[in-house]
Enzyme design. Sequence first.
Site: not given
Length: 172
Positions: A96-97, A100, A149, A162
Site C-alpha cells: 500500500e502507499d 490512513d 495530506f 503522482r
Amino acid sequence: MRPSKDPLLSTQTIEARVGELAGAISRDYEGRELTLVVVLKGAVFFAADLIKRLTVPVRLVFVRARSYQDTESTGRVELTGGPGDEVAGRHVLVVEDILDTGRTCTVLLERLRAAQPATLALCTLLDKPSRRVTPVEADYVGFAIDNLFVVGYGLDFNEEYRDLKAVHLLEE
Ligand code: 5GP
Ligand code: MG
C-alpha cells in the site's frame, strides 16, 4: 492547493528506507516465493522500487482501491480487479502507499483472507496511526507521519502530482 517546495521525504530518504524494507522482507521470506498484491494506483512507485531490491522471487497481482475525494476519506471503499486463485495457498504481501483510516486495508485484507492464502501480511510506505478508524496494523512500515495530506511518489491529489519524485505536503 499545491505541493510544498521542500519535500517531507526526499528521494534519498525514501530510497534508503525502501532498501531497508526490502532487506527485511527478503530475510523474512527467504526460500519462499512472494505474491505481492499492489494497490493501484498510489503504490506503483513504491512497489516497483521495492521489487527491484527484493532477493526473493515475486509474483504480481494488482487491485484497484478508491476511497478518497479531494483530501477527504469518503468512508466507502471500492475495490476492483484482483484476487482470487492468484492468492490461494500463496505467501501474500499487500503493498500500500499509505495507511490512513485503515478502511481500505481492512476491506482488502478481509477479501484476501477469504481466498485462503498460506500467509498474509501488509507493507505500507506511509502510516498515519493517529487517523485510524478500523484497527489494522502493517507488518512493514516505511514512515509513520502525522495527520498531513501528502502527494508525490505515486500519491495524488485528484490525479495530480503522482509524478513528483519525492513526498511533499499539500499546502494552500
Ligand atoms: P484509508 O482507507 O486507510 O483511509 O485510506 C487509504 C487510502 O487513502 C490510501 O491508499 C490513499 O490512496 C488515500 N490517502 C490517505 N491519506 C492520503 C494522503 O495523505 N495523500 C494521498 N494522496 N492519499 C491519501
Ligand atoms: Mg491507496
